[in-house]
Motif scaffolding. Structure first.
Motif, PDB file in Angstrom:
ATOM      1  N   ASP A   1     -12.690  24.666 -30.556  1.00  0.00           N
ATOM      2  CA  ASP A   1     -14.147  24.741 -30.417  1.00  0.00           C
ATOM      3  C   ASP A   1     -14.588  25.905 -29.532  1.00  0.00           C
ATOM      4  N   GLU A   2     -13.837  26.181 -28.464  1.00  0.00           N
ATOM      5  CA  GLU A   2     -14.300  27.147 -27.462  1.00  0.00           C
ATOM      6  C   GLU A   2     -13.791  28.569 -27.687  1.00  0.00           C
ATOM      7  N   LYS A   3     -12.579  28.716 -28.179  1.00  0.00           N
ATOM      8  CA  LYS A   3     -11.987  30.044 -28.252  1.00  0.00           C
ATOM      9  C   LYS A   3     -11.711  30.531 -29.669  1.00  0.00           C
ATOM     10  N   PHE A   4     -11.350  29.644 -30.560  1.00  0.00           N
ATOM     11  CA  PHE A   4     -10.894  30.073 -31.888  1.00  0.00           C
ATOM     12  C   PHE A   4     -11.993  30.820 -32.638  1.00  0.00           C
ATOM     13  N   ALA A   5     -13.211  30.282 -32.629  1.00  0.00           N
ATOM     14  CA  ALA A   5     -14.307  30.939 -33.350  1.00  0.00           C
ATOM     15  C   ALA A   5     -14.598  32.322 -32.769  1.00  0.00           C
ATOM     16  N   VAL A   6     -14.562  32.439 -31.428  1.00  0.00           N
ATOM     17  CA  VAL A   6     -14.840  33.728 -30.773  1.00  0.00           C
ATOM     18  C   VAL A   6     -13.746  34.735 -31.099  1.00  0.00           C
TER      19      VAL A   6
ATOM     20  N   SER B   1     -10.527  41.309 -34.692  1.00  0.00           N
ATOM     21  CA  SER B   1     -10.040  42.212 -35.754  1.00  0.00           C
ATOM     22  C   SER B   1     -10.339  43.668 -35.437  1.00  0.00           C
ATOM     23  N   LYS B   2     -11.455  43.914 -34.735  1.00  0.00           N
ATOM     24  CA  LYS B   2     -11.849  45.296 -34.423  1.00  0.00           C
ATOM     25  C   LYS B   2     -10.859  45.988 -33.511  1.00  0.00           C
ATOM     26  N   VAL B   3     -10.094  45.194 -32.755  1.00  0.00           N
ATOM     27  CA  VAL B   3      -9.143  45.796 -31.819  1.00  0.00           C
ATOM     28  C   VAL B   3      -7.694  45.539 -32.245  1.00  0.00           C
ATOM     29  N   GLY B   4      -7.485  45.152 -33.491  1.00  0.00           N
ATOM     30  CA  GLY B   4      -6.131  45.027 -34.023  1.00  0.00           C
ATOM     31  C   GLY B   4      -5.471  43.693 -33.805  1.00  0.00           C
ATOM     32  N   ILE B   5      -6.257  42.631 -33.534  1.00  0.00           N
ATOM     33  CA  ILE B   5      -5.710  41.283 -33.388  1.00  0.00           C
ATOM     34  C   ILE B   5      -6.259  40.436 -34.537  1.00  0.00           C
ATOM     35  N   ASN B   6      -5.377  39.952 -35.390  1.00  0.00           N
ATOM     36  CA  ASN B   6      -5.801  39.213 -36.575  1.00  0.00           C
ATOM     37  C   ASN B   6      -5.079  37.883 -36.695  1.00  0.00           C
ATOM     38  N   PHE B   7      -5.738  36.950 -37.383  1.00  0.00           N
ATOM     39  CA  PHE B   7      -5.212  35.608 -37.571  1.00  0.00           C
ATOM     40  C   PHE B   7      -4.912  35.357 -39.051  1.00  0.00           C
ATOM     41  N   ILE B   8      -3.796  34.681 -39.301  1.00  0.00           N
ATOM     42  CA  ILE B   8      -3.476  34.145 -40.627  1.00  0.00           C
ATOM     43  C   ILE B   8      -3.300  32.640 -40.464  1.00  0.00           C
TER      44      ILE B   8
ATOM     45  N   GLY C   1      -7.741  44.577 -43.879  1.00  0.00           N
ATOM     46  CA  GLY C   1      -8.409  43.436 -44.504  1.00  0.00           C
ATOM     47  C   GLY C   1      -8.881  42.377 -43.527  1.00  0.00           C
ATOM     48  N   GLY C   2      -8.187  42.246 -42.397  1.00  0.00           N
ATOM     49  CA  GLY C   2      -8.622  41.295 -41.375  1.00  0.00           C
ATOM     50  C   GLY C   2      -8.040  39.902 -41.533  1.00  0.00           C
ATOM     51  N   ASN C   3      -8.709  38.940 -40.900  1.00  0.00           N
ATOM     52  CA  ASN C   3      -8.243  37.557 -40.878  1.00  0.00           C
ATOM     53  C   ASN C   3      -8.085  36.997 -42.290  1.00  0.00           C
ATOM     54  N   THR C   4      -7.084  36.139 -42.461  1.00  0.00           N
ATOM     55  CA  THR C   4      -6.742  35.622 -43.787  1.00  0.00           C
ATOM     56  C   THR C   4      -6.502  34.128 -43.724  1.00  0.00           C
ATOM     57  N   VAL C   5      -7.050  33.403 -44.691  1.00  0.00           N
ATOM     58  CA  VAL C   5      -6.784  31.975 -44.820  1.00  0.00           C
ATOM     59  C   VAL C   5      -6.073  31.744 -46.138  1.00  0.00           C
TER      60      VAL C   5
ATOM     61  N   SER D   1     -11.483  22.701 -44.689  1.00  0.00           N
ATOM     62  CA  SER D   1     -10.909  22.569 -43.348  1.00  0.00           C
ATOM     63  C   SER D   1     -11.642  23.417 -42.314  1.00  0.00           C
ATOM     64  N   LEU D   2     -12.297  24.494 -42.751  1.00  0.00           N
ATOM     65  CA  LEU D   2     -13.034  25.364 -41.822  1.00  0.00           C
ATOM     66  C   LEU D   2     -14.525  25.134 -41.982  1.00  0.00           C
ATOM     67  N   ASN D   3     -15.235  25.112 -40.861  1.00  0.00           N
ATOM     68  CA  ASN D   3     -16.684  25.018 -40.967  1.00  0.00           C
ATOM     69  C   ASN D   3     -17.250  26.369 -41.391  1.00  0.00           C
ATOM     70  N   PHE D   4     -18.537  26.386 -41.721  1.00  0.00           N
ATOM     71  CA  PHE D   4     -19.145  27.576 -42.312  1.00  0.00           C
ATOM     72  C   PHE D   4     -19.072  28.775 -41.377  1.00  0.00           C
ATOM     73  N   VAL D   5     -19.276  28.542 -40.083  1.00  0.00           N
ATOM     74  CA  VAL D   5     -19.297  29.639 -39.107  1.00  0.00           C
ATOM     75  C   VAL D   5     -17.928  30.300 -39.031  1.00  0.00           C
ATOM     76  N   ILE D   6     -16.861  29.498 -38.917  1.00  0.00           N
ATOM     77  CA  ILE D   6     -15.514  30.062 -38.786  1.00  0.00           C
ATOM     78  C   ILE D   6     -15.041  30.656 -40.106  1.00  0.00           C
ATOM     79  N   GLU D   7     -15.407  30.038 -41.205  1.00  0.00           N
ATOM     80  CA  GLU D   7     -14.976  30.545 -42.511  1.00  0.00           C
ATOM     81  C   GLU D   7     -15.465  31.977 -42.738  1.00  0.00           C
ATOM     82  N   ASN D   8     -16.636  32.304 -42.219  1.00  0.00           N
ATOM     83  CA  ASN D   8     -17.175  33.657 -42.361  1.00  0.00           C
ATOM     84  C   ASN D   8     -16.354  34.701 -41.606  1.00  0.00           C
ATOM     85  N   ASN D   9     -15.520  34.229 -40.668  1.00  0.00           N
ATOM     86  CA  ASN D   9     -14.673  35.152 -39.911  1.00  0.00           C
ATOM     87  C   ASN D   9     -13.379  35.480 -40.650  1.00  0.00           C
ATOM     88  N   PHE D  10     -13.193  34.897 -41.852  1.00  0.00           N
ATOM     89  CA  PHE D  10     -11.969  35.116 -42.627  1.00  0.00           C
ATOM     90  C   PHE D  10     -12.332  35.782 -43.953  1.00  0.00           C
TER      91      PHE D  10
END
Length: 329
Positions: free
Chosen positions: A254-259, A265-272, A130-134, A280-289
């Motif tokens: 700003d520099e690393k979290f969005a990237v 997720s493609k290599v098995g590293i995911n964020f919750i 499923g990938g990153n989760t908020v 709380s999340l801007n539109f660009v980062i929200e699309n990553n969840f």
């Protein structure tokens, strides 16, 4: 057993004798059908002094129930039993028997009820697929319980070769209770600035290593999981209170979290991550969840802002917002 009755609301007065008196009055009718005289026979009611045992209808029903029990008939329940207010982890496991797959993190987080479709089931959080989760919810509405349940469910079903946790707890720091679990690399607080910076450097090196491996050998992390092959473990980074992380570590955000949330997720590293605010999340980062879980909010408008399509828990044939009860483990 089915039955039909006319009016049966009269008082029920049991008697061992059956009265044969069907009428206690006589009406005299003329040739034209008009009643011109009534004669009351004054037949005494033998049951007048007997004690009433309620209405006839309820006594008939009780009698039917007793006969059904004697004959071994069982009723078909119209509604499922209510989910208890306190749910024990092992009880949910025993009830639904969810399966665990090698290196595939899809951990039990609760039980749901879908009354409209008369269906109940377990809810799980599929991180590997499923990938990153908020997780969003107002203060005190269960974010910590949900995160704790997910961690507990994961570490008792997957070993260190399958998963590694790195936890940043900027809330009440209750997640420190998992610090001694072998699958947990560390539990960091807002004061651990150097460790948090080093964590992102380590994650970047791990990301580059995995990307290089799959570039040279083909495939990806999910293909390894499908083949039940462990090349790398799942890495799950938990950030409890993303607002505090953004305010305190603005450069990292700003520099690393969005990237990271876009590519890892493609290599098995995911964020919750957790938040108490739907914006709380801007539109660009929200699309990553791609996965969104919403707990109770104070403002009902927040639900419409947060979800385009409501989530569907595991093995649920219906749709709709599902409230998860707290799990006790």
């Amino acid at each position: 057993v089915e039955g039909q009755s006319a009016y049966s609301g009269n008082p029920y007065k049991p008697s061992n004798t059956i009265s044969t008196n069907l009428f206690n009055s006589i009406s005299f009718i003329s040739n034209t059908g008009d009643v011109y005289k009534n004669l009351d026979l004054n037949v005494s009611d033998k049951n007048t002094n007997q004690v009433s045992l309620g209405e006839e209808s309820s006594n008939i029903l009780n009698s039917i129930i007793e006969v059904a029990k004697e004959e071994g008939y069982k009723n078909h329940q119209l509604w499922l039993d209510n989910i208890p207010p306190v749910i024990y982890y092992q009880n949910v496991v025993n009830k639904y028997k969810p399966k665990t797959e090698l290196n595939n993190i899809d951990s039990l987080i609760g039980e749901y009820d879908d009354p409209e479709n008369q269906h109940q089931g377990y809810a799980s959080l599929p991180i590997t697929t499923g990938g990153n989760t908020v997780i969003v919810g107002a203060t005190g509405m269960g974010k910590n319980t949900l995160i704790s349940t997910f961690i507990f469910s994961t570490i008792i079903n997957h070993n260190c070769d399958e998963v590694s946790f790195y936890i940043m707890d900027f809330g009440s720091e209750k997640l420190k209770k998992f610090i001694n679990a072998p699958q947990v690399g560390d539990v960091l607080t807002i004061e651990d600035e150097d460790k948090i910076n080093n964590l992102f450097y380590m994650l970047e090196e791990e990301k580059d290593k995995r990307q290089k491996y799959y570039l040279n050998n083909g495939g990806d992390f999910l293909s390894d999981v499908k083949q039940k092959k462990i090349t790398f473990s799942n890495i799950i980074v938990i950030i409890y209170d993303i607002e505090a992380f953004r305010e305190t570590f603005e450069d990292l955000y700003d520099e690393k979290f969005a990237v990271f949330t876009r590519n890892c997720s493609k290599v098995g590293i995911n964020f919750i991550i957790t938040s108490s605010n739907v914006t709380s999340l801007n539109f660009v980062i929200e699309n990553n969840f791609p996965q969104k879980i919403m707990l109770n909010m104070i403002d009902n408008d927040d639900y419409a802002m947060f979800f385009t399509n409501p989530p569907v828990p595991n093995n649920n044939p219906g749709r709709g917002i599902i409230k998860l009860n707290d799990l006790v483990y």
